[in-house]
Design an enzyme around this catalytic site. Structure first.
Site, PDB file in Angstrom:
ATOM      1  N   SER A 198       0.882  -1.181   0.000  1.00  0.00           N
ATOM      2  CA  SER A 198       0.000   0.000   0.000  1.00  0.00           C
ATOM      3  C   SER A 198       0.913   1.223   0.000  1.00  0.00           C
ATOM      4  CB  SER A 198      -0.936  -0.014   1.213  1.00  0.00           C
ATOM      5  OG  SER A 198      -0.202  -0.153   2.413  1.00  0.00           O
ATOM      6  N   GLU A 207       1.398   5.536   0.729  1.00  0.00           N
ATOM      7  CA  GLU A 207       0.887   6.758   1.374  1.00  0.00           C
ATOM      8  C   GLU A 207       1.309   7.987   0.576  1.00  0.00           C
ATOM      9  OE1 GLU A 207       1.115   7.269   5.748  1.00  0.00           O
ATOM     10  OE2 GLU A 207       2.112   9.149   5.270  1.00  0.00           O
ATOM     11  N   ASP A 262      -0.779  15.403  16.267  1.00  0.00           N
ATOM     12  CA  ASP A 262       0.153  16.112  17.152  1.00  0.00           C
ATOM     13  C   ASP A 262      -0.477  17.400  17.647  1.00  0.00           C
ATOM     14  OD1 ASP A 262       2.348  14.361  17.066  1.00  0.00           O
ATOM     15  OD2 ASP A 262       2.836  15.083  15.045  1.00  0.00           O
ATOM     16  N   PHE A 309      13.075  14.432  11.096  1.00  0.00           N
ATOM     17  CA  PHE A 309      11.750  13.874  11.318  1.00  0.00           C
ATOM     18  C   PHE A 309      11.823  12.695  12.298  1.00  0.00           C
ATOM     19  CE2 PHE A 309       7.942  11.489   9.728  1.00  0.00           C
ATOM     20  CZ  PHE A 309       7.032  12.381  10.262  1.00  0.00           C
ATOM     21  N   HIS A 315       3.684  -1.095   3.792  1.00  0.00           N
ATOM     22  CA  HIS A 315       3.097   0.218   3.527  1.00  0.00           C
ATOM     23  C   HIS A 315       4.268   1.166   3.241  1.00  0.00           C
ATOM     24  CE1 HIS A 315      -0.003   3.331   3.814  1.00  0.00           C
ATOM     25  NE2 HIS A 315       0.841   4.061   4.532  1.00  0.00           N
TER      26      HIS A 315
HETATM   27  P1  FAD Z   1      -2.099   7.342  19.739  1.00  0.00           P
HETATM   28  O1  FAD Z   1      -1.959   5.980  19.178  1.00  0.00           O
HETATM   29  O2  FAD Z   1      -3.404   7.763  20.264  1.00  0.00           O
HETATM   30  O3  FAD Z   1      -1.059   7.586  20.875  1.00  0.00           O
HETATM   31  C1  FAD Z   1       0.322   7.318  20.679  1.00  0.00           C
HETATM   32  C2  FAD Z   1       0.950   7.068  22.009  1.00  0.00           C
HETATM   33  O4  FAD Z   1       0.965   8.231  22.804  1.00  0.00           O
HETATM   34  C3  FAD Z   1       0.214   6.010  22.797  1.00  0.00           C
HETATM   35  O5  FAD Z   1       1.121   5.026  23.136  1.00  0.00           O
HETATM   36  C4  FAD Z   1      -0.291   6.675  24.008  1.00  0.00           C
HETATM   37  O6  FAD Z   1      -0.055   5.861  25.140  1.00  0.00           O
HETATM   38  C5  FAD Z   1       0.477   7.947  24.102  1.00  0.00           C
HETATM   39  N1  FAD Z   1      -0.398   9.026  24.488  1.00  0.00           N
HETATM   40  C6  FAD Z   1      -1.450   9.462  23.794  1.00  0.00           C
HETATM   41  N2  FAD Z   1      -2.014  10.516  24.423  1.00  0.00           N
HETATM   42  C7  FAD Z   1      -1.278  10.731  25.514  1.00  0.00           C
HETATM   43  C8  FAD Z   1      -1.351  11.668  26.565  1.00  0.00           C
HETATM   44  N3  FAD Z   1      -2.288  12.588  26.601  1.00  0.00           N
HETATM   45  N4  FAD Z   1      -0.406  11.605  27.532  1.00  0.00           N
HETATM   46  C9  FAD Z   1       0.564  10.654  27.499  1.00  0.00           C
HETATM   47  N5  FAD Z   1       0.677   9.756  26.515  1.00  0.00           N
HETATM   48  C10 FAD Z   1      -0.236   9.778  25.561  1.00  0.00           C
HETATM   49  N6  FAD Z   1      -0.283  12.828  11.789  1.00  0.00           N
HETATM   50  C11 FAD Z   1      -1.063  13.715  11.135  1.00  0.00           C
HETATM   51  O7  FAD Z   1      -1.216  14.871  11.596  1.00  0.00           O
HETATM   52  N7  FAD Z   1      -1.703  13.398   9.965  1.00  0.00           N
HETATM   53  C12 FAD Z   1      -1.590  12.164   9.413  1.00  0.00           C
HETATM   54  O8  FAD Z   1      -2.175  11.905   8.351  1.00  0.00           O
HETATM   55  C13 FAD Z   1      -0.776  11.195  10.072  1.00  0.00           C
HETATM   56  N8  FAD Z   1      -0.647   9.932   9.585  1.00  0.00           N
HETATM   57  C14 FAD Z   1       0.088   9.002  10.282  1.00  0.00           C
HETATM   58  C15 FAD Z   1       0.152   7.686   9.793  1.00  0.00           C
HETATM   59  C16 FAD Z   1       0.889   6.726  10.473  1.00  0.00           C
HETATM   60  C17 FAD Z   1       0.928   5.316   9.934  1.00  0.00           C
HETATM   61  C18 FAD Z   1       1.597   7.071  11.669  1.00  0.00           C
HETATM   62  C19 FAD Z   1       2.417   6.050  12.393  1.00  0.00           C
HETATM   63  C20 FAD Z   1       1.527   8.370  12.161  1.00  0.00           C
HETATM   64  C21 FAD Z   1       0.782   9.349  11.489  1.00  0.00           C
HETATM   65  N9  FAD Z   1       0.653  10.654  11.969  1.00  0.00           N
HETATM   66  C22 FAD Z   1      -0.127  11.564  11.297  1.00  0.00           C
HETATM   67  C23 FAD Z   1       1.381  11.076  13.191  1.00  0.00           C
HETATM   68  C24 FAD Z   1       0.499  10.998  14.448  1.00  0.00           C
HETATM   69  O9  FAD Z   1      -0.587  11.884  14.349  1.00  0.00           O
HETATM   70  C25 FAD Z   1       1.373  11.364  15.634  1.00  0.00           C
HETATM   71  O10 FAD Z   1       2.347  10.392  15.846  1.00  0.00           O
HETATM   72  C26 FAD Z   1       0.627  11.663  16.922  1.00  0.00           C
HETATM   73  O11 FAD Z   1       1.527  12.243  17.856  1.00  0.00           O
HETATM   74  C27 FAD Z   1       0.018  10.465  17.589  1.00  0.00           C
HETATM   75  O12 FAD Z   1      -1.156  10.060  16.974  1.00  0.00           O
HETATM   76  P2  FAD Z   1      -1.576   8.506  17.127  1.00  0.00           P
HETATM   77  O13 FAD Z   1      -2.926   8.297  16.591  1.00  0.00           O
HETATM   78  O14 FAD Z   1      -0.498   7.691  16.595  1.00  0.00           O
HETATM   79  O15 FAD Z   1      -1.618   8.436  18.727  1.00  0.00           O
END
Ligand code: FAD
Length: 302
Positions: free
Chosen positions: A22, A24, A116, A226, A276
């Site tokens: 896949s 991105e 983020d 990054f 991916h």
């Molecule tokens: P989560 O899976 O919700 O959390 C990640 C970790 O942080 C967890 O282990 C959790 O325990 C910890 N955590 C979460 N919240 C807290 C808190 N409040 N206090 C302490 N610990 C905490 N970013 C974008 O903006 N746009 C995108 O399109 C995008 N695509 C992505 C695609 C992939 C495959 C990946 C791996 C990352 C992508 N990101 C993207 C980056 C992502 O948004 C960031 O890494 C963000 O910081 C975490 O989002 P998440 O959904 O991975 O977090």
């Protein structure tokens, strides 16, 4: 000098091995970037990826552009799009509106992310007071609106916010419990880290596919910055391979292809079948690596 592992002949992949890929992409900002993106899509589409995902800029900054790109993919290609969505800095009504508009446009796969903090990753994350609390909450919200496929992130080297790998896996578990069917990893360069992480996840009873996210290093300096921000380690051997090549883009590209080829071939040797690719909207390196994996345009395979 660090020892390097040479490519082994045994890593050659038979065409019939079932490797799925896949890709991105990110939504383009300018007309020129739009042309580059569509050239890349045009070149990679014949490889028949399982899906192509389109990122969602920090804090929803590319909301319209992500939507427009996904709509064009649906309208003009046979590709299956996966639209990324983050819940940071937005209330539920706004995020639900985006989910509904994706679904109305024909999207059947969302990559659900927390995102983020708007001020950058140095800032402490706080959910919007009327928003989804985290990625797991967002997955549940998507599933409540439409029964579509949801993928989420996974971090072989743990997310920088996470106090421990176990806390990180707790979050992955919560996302799976909420309905996530696949996780895509942050990019990494040390395959042992991926397999160690996989062992821990499987030991916790999480069975969804954990698809390795592969970043062909188009620009080493940029990648290193990054990687620092997202917690990916950059091994000394990798830095050594790019050392002294700052002014030599052509050699850097050859090295990038060799490094990524070596990484994916090792993953294949160790049983991985799904990949991916973070394309950065460029096709050439990814196309070459797919070729090595035996992923070919159908008309050329016959
Ligand atoms: P989560 O899976 O919700 O959390 C990640 C970790 O942080 C967890 O282990 C959790 O325990 C910890 N955590 C979460 N919240 C807290 C808190 N409040 N206090 C302490 N610990 C905490 N970013 C974008 O903006 N746009 C995108 O399109 C995008 N695509 C992505 C695609 C992939 C495959 C990946 C791996 C990352 C992508 N990101 C993207 C980056 C992502 O948004 C960031 O890494 C963000 O910081 C975490 O989002 P998440 O959904 O991975 O977090």
């Amino acid at each position: 000098m660090q020892p390097v592992t040479p490519l082994r002949a045994s890593r050659l992949v038979p065409q019939q091995r079932q490797v799925r890929v896949s890709f991105e992409f990110f939504p383009p900002k300018t007309a020129e970037m739009e042309t580059t993106l569509w050239e890349a899509i045009g070149r990679l589409a014949p490889l028949q990826p399982s899906f192509v995902s389109v990122t969602y800029g920090a804090g929803g900054s590319t909301r319209e552009r992500t939507h427009a790109t996904v709509k064009r993919i649906i309208a003009e290609t046979p590709l299956v799009p996966a639209a990324h969505l983050t819940c940071v800095a937005a209330d539920r009504a706004e995020v639900d509106g985006v989910i509904r508009s994706y679904v109305a446009a024909g999207v059947r796969h969302i990559v659900a992310l927390r995102g983020d903090p708007v001020g950058g990753i140095a800032e402490r994350y706080a959910p919007h007071p009327r928003g989804y609390q985290n990625a797991a909450d967002l997955v549940a919200g998507i599933k409540a609106i439409a029964d579509i496929e949801v993928s989420v992130s996974a971090y072989p080297e743990k997310h920088p916010d996470s106090p421990s790998v176990e806390a990180d896996i707790d979050m992955l578990q919560a996302k799976v419990d909420a309905g996530a069917g696949r996780a895509i990893t942050q990019f990494f360069f040390d395959n042992d880290l991926y397999f160690r992480y996989l062992d821990r996840i499987r030991a916790r009873g999480i069975t969804i596919p954990i698809v390795p996210g592969i970043l062909p290093v188009q620009n080493f300096k940029q990648m290193r910055l990054f990687a620092e921000r997202c917690g990916t380690s950059v091994p000394a051997w990798l830095a050594d391979r790019f050392a002294g090549l700052d002014a030599d883009a052509a050699t850097r590209r050859l090295i990038a292809a060799a490094v990524a080829a070596e990484q994916v071939m090792d993953l294949v040797d160790r049983g991985v079948t799904d990949f991916h690719f973070y394309t950065m909207n460029r096709a050439d390196l990814v196309f070459a690596i797919c070729h090595l994996l035996g992923v070919r345009a159908q008309e050329k395979v016959a």
